[in-house]
Design a protein around this motif. Structure first.
Motif, short mmCIF file in Angstrom:
data_model
loop_
_atom_site.label_atom_id
_atom_site.label_comp_id
_atom_site.label_asym_id
_atom_site.label_seq_id
_atom_site.Cartn_x
_atom_site.Cartn_y
_atom_site.Cartn_z
N MET A 1 59.01 49.13 18.92
CA MET A 1 59.46 48.02 18.07
C MET A 1 60.89 47.62 18.42
N ALA A 2 61.72 48.61 18.69
CA ALA A 2 63.09 48.32 19.09
C ALA A 2 63.13 47.61 20.44
N GLN A 3 62.26 48.02 21.36
CA GLN A 3 62.19 47.36 22.66
C GLN A 3 61.72 45.91 22.50
N ALA A 4 60.76 45.69 21.59
CA ALA A 4 60.30 44.32 21.32
C ALA A 4 61.44 43.49 20.73
N GLU A 5 62.23 44.10 19.86
CA GLU A 5 63.40 43.41 19.30
C GLU A 5 64.36 43.03 20.42
N ALA A 6 64.57 43.93 21.37
CA ALA A 6 65.43 43.63 22.52
C ALA A 6 64.91 42.44 23.31
N LYS A 7 63.61 42.41 23.55
CA LYS A 7 63.03 41.31 24.31
C LYS A 7 63.22 39.98 23.59
N ARG A 8 63.11 39.99 22.26
CA ARG A 8 63.30 38.74 21.50
C ARG A 8 64.73 38.21 21.65
N HIS A 9 65.64 39.09 21.98
CA HIS A 9 67.03 38.67 22.18
C HIS A 9 67.36 38.60 23.68
N SER B 1 72.62 49.35 37.00
CA SER B 1 73.85 48.85 36.40
C SER B 1 73.54 48.07 35.12
N ILE B 2 74.37 48.26 34.10
CA ILE B 2 74.28 47.49 32.86
C ILE B 2 75.38 46.44 32.88
N GLY B 3 74.98 45.18 32.77
CA GLY B 3 75.96 44.10 32.84
C GLY B 3 76.45 43.61 31.50
N CYS B 4 75.62 43.83 30.45
CA CYS B 4 75.94 43.21 29.16
C CYS B 4 75.33 44.02 28.02
N PHE B 5 76.08 44.13 26.92
CA PHE B 5 75.58 44.71 25.68
C PHE B 5 75.56 43.64 24.61
N LYS B 6 74.47 43.58 23.84
CA LYS B 6 74.34 42.61 22.77
C LYS B 6 73.93 43.30 21.48
N THR B 7 74.36 42.74 20.37
CA THR B 7 73.84 43.10 19.07
C THR B 7 73.98 41.89 18.17
N HIS B 8 73.60 41.99 16.91
CA HIS B 8 73.64 40.83 16.03
C HIS B 8 75.05 40.26 15.95
#
Length: 364
Positions: free
Chosen positions: A212-220, A315-322
Motif C-alpha cells: 500500500m505504501a509503494q502504491a502511495e509512492a507511485k501515485r506521487h 542512486s537516489i535523486g529526490c525525496f518527497k513527502t506531503h
C-alpha cells in the motif's frame, strides 16, 4: 545434522527443456523476474523424518490442499541471491553462506525448522549446475535465485506446521531500475516494522505490508518508498525492499542501525566492509527525516543511495513527502562515492578483482 545425514539430491531431467534459440532470445533482454528457468529444487521436511526427498526437477506447478497452513497463517520465508558470469567464463555466487545464515535466522523467528546451512548451499549449487545455461553474460545481467520455504501441512489452527517445503526457482534478470536515479516517497501513513516484530526477517508478510505504501509512492510519481520508525515516526529505517545509505560533504557515510526492525542486508554489510577498507568513515546511526531535508537543502548531504541484491546500488535523486520535496545536491552531478562502491562490489562478484574476503563461491 551432519553432512552424511543430508538427503542426497535426485536429478529428474526436464523432458522438454527450452531450446538454445529460445533461451538466447529470452536472455537478450530479460524482464526482472518474468522469465523462468527450466528446473527447480525441492526438499521436504516432516517433524518425524527431518529433511528428506531432495530433488532437482523440472519447474512446474505445486499441488496444495486448500487448508495448507501457509495460505492461512503466512508461515513463509525466502532469500534473494544472484549467480554471475565471471571474467574467466565461470559462474560464481556472492556470499551464499550469508544467505544461508539469514535463512536460518528467519526460520527460527518464524517457528520453522532451520535448514542446515550446508544443505542450503548444496541446494543452491545443485540448482545452478542444472540451469547453468541460463546464467547470462551481460554486464548488468545475472541469474536471480529465489530459495524459499513454507508451511505445507493441511490444517486449520494457529500453531507451527509439522511439514514444510523448501524450494529454489530462478530467473535471468537485467537491471532492476530503468532510471539511473530513483525518486523516493517518504511514507508518513504506513509503518514497515515495529520492535519485537519481524522487520529483521525476510518473510513475505513484510513485503505484503509495504505494498500500500509503494502504491502511495507511485501515485506521487515516485519509484520507491522509504519507511520511518514505528515509535516516533521520525527516523529513516528501510525502503520497500532495500537498505538505504547517505553520504555527506566530508565523505562520511551513514546508514540506519539494524536493531531488529531492519533487514540485515548482505549487500548493505558488504558495502560497509568495502567502504571501511577504503578508509571511509561509516556510521550506523539513526537519521531523522527532518535532518535529511535540512542537510539536502544546505548541501551537507551530497548523495543518497539504495542497495540490495536486486538493485545492487541505485542512486537516489529526490525525496518527497506531503507538501515537501528535496533534490539531492540540487541535481548537480559530482564525484559519486556510491558509484565507486558499486564498482568495487561488482568487480568482486564478477571476478575482476581478487576476492580477499572469501565472498565468492565458485560453481564447479
Amino acid at each position: 545434522m551432519s553432512n552424511k545425514d543430508y538427503p542426497s539430491f535426485r536429478y529428474l531431467p526436464h523432458p522438454n527443456p527450452t531450446s538454445k534459440h529460445k533461451r538466447d532470445q529470452l536472455l537478450a533482454a530479460p524482464a526482472f523476474g518474468r522469465v523462468p528457468t527450466d528446473h527447480m529444487v525441492m526438499i521436504r521436511y516432516h517433524e518425524e523424518k527431518g529433511w528428506y526427498d531432495a530433488q532437482v526437477m523440472p519447474r512446474g506447478p505445486l499441488s496444495l490442499d486448500p487448508a495448507t497452513a501457509v495460505l492461512h497463517y503466512a508461515q513463509e520465508i525466502f532469500e534473494g541471491m544472484k549467480a554471475f558470469r565471471t571474467q574467466d567464463g565461470g559462474i560464481a555466487i556472492f556470499r551464499p553462506d550469508a544467505n544461508a545464515a539469514r535463512f536460518h535466522d528467519s526460520a527460527v523467528r518464524m517457528a520453522m525448522p532451520p535448514l542446515p546451512k550446508q544443505l542450503f548451499i548444496d541446494a543452491i549449487d545443485a540448482f545452478v549446475k542444472a540451469d547453468q545455461e541460463w546464467v547470462p553474460e551481460g554486464e548488468n545481467s545475472s541469474l536471480y535465485i529465489r530459495p524459499f520455504m513454507f508451511a505445507d501441512e493441511a490444517f486449520i489452527g494457529v500453531k507451527p506446521s509439522s511439514e514444510y517445503l523448501f524450494l529454489i526457482i530462478g530467473s535471468p534478470v537485467g537491471s532492476y531500475f530503468t532510471n539511473t536515479s530513483v525518486t523516493v516517497w517518504v511514507s508518513e501513513t504506513y509503518t514497515r516494522a515495529a520492535p519485537g516484530g519481524t522487520g529483521a526477517v525476510k518473510c513475505g508478510g513484510n513485503y505484503a505490508g509495504s505494498l500500500m505504501a509503494q502504491a502511495e509512492a507511485k501515485r506521487h510519481f515516485c519509484d520507491q518508498v522509504v519507511f520511518l520508525d514505528a515509535t516516533e515516526h521520525r527516523y529513516i529505517e528501510e525502503m520497500g525492499g532495500m537498505n538505504v545509505f547517505f553520504v555527506f560533504d566530508d565523505n562520511s557515510i551513514q546508514t540506519p542501525p539494524l536493531g531488529g526492525t531492519i533487514l540485515p542486508g548482505i549487500t548493505r554489510d558488504s558495502l560497509i566492509t568495502i567502504a571501511r577498507e577504503k578508509g571511509l568513515t561509516v556510521r550506523e546511526e539513526a537519521y531523522a527525516i527532518e535532518q535529511l531535508f535540512a542537510d539536502a537543502e544546505s548541501g551537507r548531504l551530497t548523495e543518497a543511495f539504495a542497495c540490495g541484491t536486486a538493485t545492487v546500488v541505485s542512486s537516489i535523486g529526490c525525496f518527497k513527502t506531503h507538501g515537501r520535496e528535496v533534490t539531492i545536491r540540487n541535481g548537480l552531478k559530482g564525484p559519486a562515492i556510491s558509484a565507486q562502491l558499486r564498482t568495487a562490489l561488482v568487480d568482486i562478484q564478477r571476478g575482476r578483482t581478487q576476492d580477499t574476503r572469501g565472498w565468492v563461491h565458485r560453481i564447479g
